[in-house]
Design a protein around this motif. Structure first.
Motif, PDB file in Angstrom:
ATOM      1  N   LEU A  64      -7.585   4.527   2.498  1.00  0.00           N
ATOM      2  CA  LEU A  64      -8.707   5.423   2.803  1.00  0.00           C
ATOM      3  C   LEU A  64      -8.215   6.757   3.342  1.00  0.00           C
ATOM      4  O   LEU A  64      -8.668   7.821   2.907  1.00  0.00           O
ATOM      5  CB  LEU A  64      -9.625   4.744   3.822  1.00  0.00           C
ATOM      6  CG  LEU A  64     -10.978   5.402   4.105  1.00  0.00           C
ATOM      7  CD1 LEU A  64     -11.798   5.511   2.839  1.00  0.00           C
ATOM      8  CD2 LEU A  64     -11.743   4.623   5.158  1.00  0.00           C
ATOM      9  N   ALA A  65      -7.262   6.716   4.261  1.00  0.00           N
ATOM     10  CA  ALA A  65      -6.716   7.951   4.845  1.00  0.00           C
ATOM     11  C   ALA A  65      -6.024   8.794   3.783  1.00  0.00           C
ATOM     12  O   ALA A  65      -6.168  10.026   3.756  1.00  0.00           O
ATOM     13  CB  ALA A  65      -5.744   7.602   5.967  1.00  0.00           C
ATOM     14  N   TYR A  66      -5.273   8.141   2.908  1.00  0.00           N
ATOM     15  CA  TYR A  66      -4.562   8.864   1.841  1.00  0.00           C
ATOM     16  C   TYR A  66      -5.541   9.558   0.900  1.00  0.00           C
ATOM     17  O   TYR A  66      -5.363  10.743   0.562  1.00  0.00           O
ATOM     18  CB  TYR A  66      -3.681   7.905   1.056  1.00  0.00           C
ATOM     19  CG  TYR A  66      -2.984   8.547  -0.119  1.00  0.00           C
ATOM     20  CD1 TYR A  66      -1.851   9.329   0.066  1.00  0.00           C
ATOM     21  CD2 TYR A  66      -3.474   8.384  -1.422  1.00  0.00           C
ATOM     22  CE1 TYR A  66      -1.216   9.942  -1.010  1.00  0.00           C
ATOM     23  CE2 TYR A  66      -2.844   8.991  -2.494  1.00  0.00           C
ATOM     24  CZ  TYR A  66      -1.723   9.760  -2.295  1.00  0.00           C
ATOM     25  OH  TYR A  66      -1.105  10.367  -3.369  1.00  0.00           O
ATOM     26  N   LEU A  67      -6.577   8.835   0.482  1.00  0.00           N
ATOM     27  CA  LEU A  67      -7.548   9.408  -0.465  1.00  0.00           C
ATOM     28  C   LEU A  67      -8.349  10.540   0.176  1.00  0.00           C
ATOM     29  O   LEU A  67      -8.665  11.535  -0.480  1.00  0.00           O
ATOM     30  CB  LEU A  67      -8.490   8.315  -0.972  1.00  0.00           C
ATOM     31  CG  LEU A  67      -7.850   7.267  -1.896  1.00  0.00           C
ATOM     32  CD1 LEU A  67      -8.863   6.198  -2.270  1.00  0.00           C
ATOM     33  CD2 LEU A  67      -7.277   7.912  -3.153  1.00  0.00           C
ATOM     34  N   GLN A  68      -8.662  10.400   1.455  1.00  0.00           N
ATOM     35  CA  GLN A  68      -9.393  11.459   2.156  1.00  0.00           C
ATOM     36  C   GLN A  68      -8.548  12.726   2.263  1.00  0.00           C
ATOM     37  O   GLN A  68      -9.040  13.834   2.047  1.00  0.00           O
ATOM     38  CB  GLN A  68      -9.816  10.975   3.544  1.00  0.00           C
ATOM     39  CG  GLN A  68     -10.950   9.962   3.517  1.00  0.00           C
ATOM     40  CD  GLN A  68     -11.277   9.399   4.884  1.00  0.00           C
ATOM     41  OE1 GLN A  68     -10.460   9.453   5.819  1.00  0.00           O
ATOM     42  NE2 GLN A  68     -12.470   8.854   5.032  1.00  0.00           N
ATOM     43  N   LYS A  69      -7.269  12.541   2.613  1.00  0.00           N
ATOM     44  CA  LYS A  69      -6.361  13.697   2.705  1.00  0.00           C
ATOM     45  C   LYS A  69      -6.177  14.346   1.335  1.00  0.00           C
ATOM     46  O   LYS A  69      -6.175  15.576   1.216  1.00  0.00           O
ATOM     47  CB  LYS A  69      -5.001  13.266   3.261  1.00  0.00           C
ATOM     48  CG  LYS A  69      -4.030  14.430   3.445  1.00  0.00           C
ATOM     49  CD  LYS A  69      -2.712  13.966   3.991  1.00  0.00           C
ATOM     50  CE  LYS A  69      -1.770  15.157   4.237  1.00  0.00           C
ATOM     51  NZ  LYS A  69      -1.539  15.959   3.022  1.00  0.00           N
ATOM     52  N   VAL A 100       0.842  -1.204   0.000  1.00  0.00           N
ATOM     53  CA  VAL A 100       0.000   0.000   0.000  1.00  0.00           C
ATOM     54  C   VAL A 100       0.875   1.251   0.000  1.00  0.00           C
ATOM     55  O   VAL A 100       0.581   2.233  -0.683  1.00  0.00           O
ATOM     56  CB  VAL A 100      -0.941   0.018   1.232  1.00  0.00           C
ATOM     57  CG1 VAL A 100      -1.795   1.282   1.225  1.00  0.00           C
ATOM     58  CG2 VAL A 100      -1.820  -1.207   1.244  1.00  0.00           C
ATOM     59  N   GLN A 101       1.980   1.212   0.751  1.00  0.00           N
ATOM     60  CA  GLN A 101       2.887   2.365   0.812  1.00  0.00           C
ATOM     61  C   GLN A 101       3.467   2.690  -0.566  1.00  0.00           C
ATOM     62  O   GLN A 101       3.584   3.868  -0.935  1.00  0.00           O
ATOM     63  CB  GLN A 101       4.028   2.093   1.809  1.00  0.00           C
ATOM     64  CG  GLN A 101       3.627   2.176   3.281  1.00  0.00           C
ATOM     65  CD  GLN A 101       2.781   0.981   3.721  1.00  0.00           C
ATOM     66  OE1 GLN A 101       2.832  -0.075   3.089  1.00  0.00           O
ATOM     67  NE2 GLN A 101       2.019   1.167   4.793  1.00  0.00           N
ATOM     68  N   GLU A 144      -7.289   0.960   5.706  1.00  0.00           N
ATOM     69  CA  GLU A 144      -7.228   2.245   6.409  1.00  0.00           C
ATOM     70  C   GLU A 144      -6.190   3.196   5.827  1.00  0.00           C
ATOM     71  O   GLU A 144      -6.398   4.417   5.806  1.00  0.00           O
ATOM     72  CB  GLU A 144      -6.955   2.026   7.899  1.00  0.00           C
ATOM     73  CG  GLU A 144      -5.680   1.275   8.206  1.00  0.00           C
ATOM     74  CD  GLU A 144      -5.485   1.089   9.697  1.00  0.00           C
ATOM     75  OE1 GLU A 144      -5.673   2.062  10.452  1.00  0.00           O
ATOM     76  OE2 GLU A 144      -5.148  -0.030  10.111  1.00  0.00           O
ATOM     77  N   TYR A 145      -5.065   2.659   5.340  1.00  0.00           N
ATOM     78  CA  TYR A 145      -4.015   3.524   4.788  1.00  0.00           C
ATOM     79  C   TYR A 145      -4.468   4.143   3.455  1.00  0.00           C
ATOM     80  O   TYR A 145      -4.269   5.333   3.213  1.00  0.00           O
ATOM     81  CB  TYR A 145      -2.723   2.729   4.598  1.00  0.00           C
ATOM     82  CG  TYR A 145      -2.157   2.199   5.879  1.00  0.00           C
ATOM     83  CD1 TYR A 145      -1.568   3.054   6.813  1.00  0.00           C
ATOM     84  CD2 TYR A 145      -2.220   0.833   6.168  1.00  0.00           C
ATOM     85  CE1 TYR A 145      -1.054   2.560   7.994  1.00  0.00           C
ATOM     86  CE2 TYR A 145      -1.712   0.343   7.362  1.00  0.00           C
ATOM     87  CZ  TYR A 145      -1.129   1.203   8.278  1.00  0.00           C
ATOM     88  OH  TYR A 145      -0.628   0.725   9.458  1.00  0.00           O
TER      89      TYR A 145
END
Length: 215
Positions: free
Chosen positions: A69-74, A45-46, A66-67
């Motif tokens: 999702l967090a990246y796309l939200q940011k 994912v990284q 979660e990673y």
């Protein structure tokens, strides 16, 4: 050749072409989907985040990673922030132009910047467009456009919402760019009064009072 036969042949060719096109599109979509899945399987994912692989990350986000999702939200927040900063800049350019000069050419150019800003959701630009079209600053009055812009302003809570309701009340009361509609005007005025108690600055109230005095 018989006309019916000719038409039948043409229809058959069209159907065959359409089928071939759909099959080709399905093959392309399948290859694309396989390629995305391959990237997900063969990369962490990284790594996908470092490569900004939105297609792969979107799939992972749907799978509750979660990673991803967090990246796309940011990313979405950053893009929204950049969009609004650009919209504000366009508004400020237009405002600066109009402060220097308000001749027809300058107004036309300023309205282009205001439209870009308004379309991006910057409501101060929408408010300015509304007033310019309503008053006819260095241009013909465009009441219908002013109505549309006021309607955009009343859709969500903002500092211009109450004034927009008041302007809509005046537009419907006087039939500016629309058929005169007293009931609609009263509805807009009622919405205005729910948002503010500053009755003295309401153009719609002044008009209704003048009408009442005139009998």
């Amino acid at each position: 050749m018989d006309i019916k036969k000719t038409i039948g042949i043409i229809i058959s060719i069209l159907i065959a072409s359409m089928m071939a096109y759909l099959i080709h599109q399905n093959i392309i979509e399948k290859k694309k989907s396989d390629a995305i899945q391959s990237r997900i399987i063969n990369n962490s994912v990284q790594t996908l985040i470092q490569r900004n692989d939105i297609e792969a990350l979107t799939i992972l986000a749907k799978e509750k990673n979660e990673y991803a999702l967090a990246y796309l939200q940011k990313k979405a927040k950053d893009e929204e922030k950049a969009r609004m900063e650009n919209a504000k800049l366009n508004f400020e350019i237009a405002n600066s132009m109009l402060e220097r000069k308000q001749d027809p050419k300058t107004v036309r150019e300023a309205k282009l910047y205001l439209s870009l800003s308004s379309d991006a959701g910057y409501l101060d630009a929408t408010n300015m467009l509304c007033r310019m079209n309503l008053l006819g600053i260095a241009q013909e009055q465009k009441f219908y456009e002013a109505k549309n812009e006021c309607e955009r302003l009343v859709k969500t809570p903002n500092k211009n919402q109450a004034v927009a309701y008041d302007l809509l009340a005046m537009i419907y009361f006087n039939g500016l760019g629309v058929d005169s509609d007293l009931e609609k005007a009263k509805q807009m005025l009622s919405s205005y009064l729910k948002l503010t108690h500053d009755h003295k600055n309401s153009g719609a109230i002044l008009m209704l009072q003048a009408q009442a005095k005139g009998g």
